[in-house]
Design a protein around this motif. Structure first.
Motif, short mmCIF file in Angstrom:
data_model
loop_
_atom_site.label_atom_id
_atom_site.label_comp_id
_atom_site.label_asym_id
_atom_site.label_seq_id
_atom_site.Cartn_x
_atom_site.Cartn_y
_atom_site.Cartn_z
N TRP A 1 1.19 2.13 -7.40
CA TRP A 1 0.56 1.92 -6.09
C TRP A 1 1.20 0.80 -5.27
O TRP A 1 1.32 0.94 -4.05
CB TRP A 1 -0.96 1.69 -6.24
CG TRP A 1 -1.68 2.86 -6.86
CD1 TRP A 1 -2.51 2.83 -7.94
CD2 TRP A 1 -1.65 4.24 -6.44
NE1 TRP A 1 -2.99 4.08 -8.24
CE2 TRP A 1 -2.48 4.97 -7.34
CE3 TRP A 1 -0.99 4.94 -5.43
CZ2 TRP A 1 -2.68 6.35 -7.23
CZ3 TRP A 1 -1.19 6.31 -5.33
CH2 TRP A 1 -2.02 7.00 -6.21
N PRO A 2 1.64 -0.30 -5.88
CA PRO A 2 2.35 -1.29 -5.05
C PRO A 2 3.58 -0.68 -4.36
O PRO A 2 3.81 -0.93 -3.17
CB PRO A 2 2.75 -2.37 -6.08
CG PRO A 2 1.69 -2.28 -7.14
CD PRO A 2 1.40 -0.79 -7.24
N LYS A 3 4.34 0.15 -5.09
CA LYS A 3 5.50 0.78 -4.46
C LYS A 3 5.05 1.77 -3.38
O LYS A 3 5.66 1.88 -2.32
CB LYS A 3 6.31 1.51 -5.54
CG LYS A 3 7.56 2.16 -4.93
CD LYS A 3 8.47 2.80 -5.97
CE LYS A 3 9.70 3.40 -5.30
NZ LYS A 3 9.44 4.21 -4.11
N PHE A 4 3.96 2.50 -3.65
CA PHE A 4 3.43 3.45 -2.67
C PHE A 4 3.05 2.69 -1.38
O PHE A 4 3.38 3.13 -0.26
CB PHE A 4 2.21 4.17 -3.27
CG PHE A 4 1.79 5.41 -2.53
CD1 PHE A 4 1.14 5.32 -1.30
CD2 PHE A 4 2.05 6.68 -3.05
CE1 PHE A 4 0.74 6.47 -0.62
CE2 PHE A 4 1.67 7.84 -2.38
CZ PHE A 4 1.01 7.73 -1.16
N ALA A 5 2.40 1.55 -1.53
CA ALA A 5 2.01 0.74 -0.36
C ALA A 5 3.25 0.28 0.41
O ALA A 5 3.31 0.37 1.64
CB ALA A 5 1.18 -0.47 -0.80
N ASP A 6 4.26 -0.18 -0.33
CA ASP A 6 5.50 -0.63 0.33
C ASP A 6 6.19 0.52 1.07
O ASP A 6 6.71 0.33 2.17
CB ASP A 6 6.45 -1.24 -0.71
CG ASP A 6 5.92 -2.57 -1.26
OD1 ASP A 6 5.09 -3.21 -0.57
OD2 ASP A 6 6.32 -2.96 -2.37
N ASP A 7 6.19 1.70 0.45
CA ASP A 7 6.83 2.85 1.10
C ASP A 7 6.06 3.27 2.36
O ASP A 7 6.65 3.66 3.36
CB ASP A 7 6.90 4.04 0.12
CG ASP A 7 7.90 3.80 -1.00
OD1 ASP A 7 8.73 2.86 -0.87
OD2 ASP A 7 7.85 4.53 -2.01
#
Lengths: 231, 231
Positions: free
Chosen positions: A38-44
């Motif tokens: 989810w952190p990567k999803f938020a960044d994307d």
């Protein structure tokens, strides 16, 4: 320097979009029974914002509110992540941007600053997003202004100059407060005063900060309470 | 009836323009050493507003902010009254419209209403006028919206529909709150909900009220606290 009004960038400067989105995505994942990074999803999700906005800025898309740009990017990210969810759940998730939490100093700093200055948002977020956010987080704006009012996204100069005109102040009586040098440089080029607020955690721990020249901006502050002290 | 947001007419509905202007005119007269019929002067100033705005609505004047229309009318009234004053004093007097006092129930009523609804101004006053007024009087708007944002004066329908669009609600989820039947009728014709607030003292004591049909509007209230009770 005779500043009469302060215009605030919002995402990253006043609210912590990243931690807020990660929490909302985790909740969404739990409800859907899926786990992802989810952190990567938020960044994307956030990273999709500039290219989407640039389509509007270059005239390749007609005026489109940020809510709708966010929804479009979210749809692509969910498809790429092979997540299927009901439309209502996706719409609710998209409105996570209306529910971002402020940095711990933001509300206290804004209350102090509004005693001396007119304080307004000057964000690429649409009006209803900014109004919902302010109501939920208790951000005491004198006025909510957005790219949506001007039909231009920052860093188009129409936004900075339009804000000064609506507040009935000269450009150099208006100070943009932002964590992002690119926003501040565009405001400065339009004749505004500038205050840089350091938000080292905006993109999460361990990220390199964007370099700024010493004295590049009129004021530099560690947070909004520090800004109130300095102004 | 599912109302999500309330849009408020301001002059007469939220603030008592007449008593405020009379007090400012008396102060102006004392400073200038002149005496005139200030209640009549205030009424004439207000009466100049509709014809001046209609010049803009008919396209005979380009878009002109209310501050500038007020200044133009004030100049004529001072000339007719054979009053000479320094430009700075006249400008200060013109900004009396930024310093209007609320009716006694307005602040308390708005605090209650904002707990359940998004509350915005929807006034022909320009943005800086409305922002200054709210700051001074403590009016807790979620959002300040004005004819200036839409480039149209009420009762043009662009103002009512533009407000709904910016708040991201359907026209029938938005309720106009106003003391003036003409404003309410135009809002209703644009598809909005309507709340009539009685302000029998708006034009001073002993004035005849504008007739309204029973049940012409969705809600009728004696003041903003009564409106909060009814909604």
């Amino acid at each position: 320097m005779m500043v009469r009004a302060l215009a605030f960038d919002v995402f990253g400067t006043v609210v912590d979009w990243r931690a807020s989105l990660i929490a909302e995505l985790q909740e969404f994942g739990n409800r859907q029974g899926v786990q992802r990074d989810w952190p990567k999803f938020a960044d994307d999700w956030r990273a999709g914002y500039v290219p989407a906005m640039d389509l509007v800025r270059r005239g390749e898309l007609p005026w489109t509110r940020l809510d709708d740009l966010h929804r479009r990017i979210l749809g692509e990210l969910l498809r790429d992540a092979a997540i299927e969810a009901a439309e209502g759940d996706i719409d609710h998730l998209n409105r996570a941007w209306h529910r971002l939490d402020p940095w711990p100093d933001s509300v206290a700093g804004l209350y102090r600053l509004r005693e001396r200055f007119t304080i307004t948002t000057l964000s690429n977020g649409n009006m209803s997003l900014l109004i919902d956010m302010a109501k939920r987080a208790g951000l005491p704006w004198d006025c909510v202004l957005s790219a949506e009012i001007f039909g231009h996204y920052k860093p188009d100069r129409e936004v900075y100059l339009g804000c000064a005109k609506i507040l009935d102040v000269a450009p150099d009586e208006l100070m943009l407060v932002a964590a992002h040098p690119s926003d501040l440089r565009a405001a400065r080029d339009a004749g505004l005063r500038t205050a840089h607020v350091e938000r080292p955690m905006e993109y999460g721990p361990g990220r390199k900060r964007t370099a700024i020249e010493p004295d590049e901006f009129d004021v530099t502050a560690t947070d909004l309470v520090d800004l109130a002290d300095k102004l």
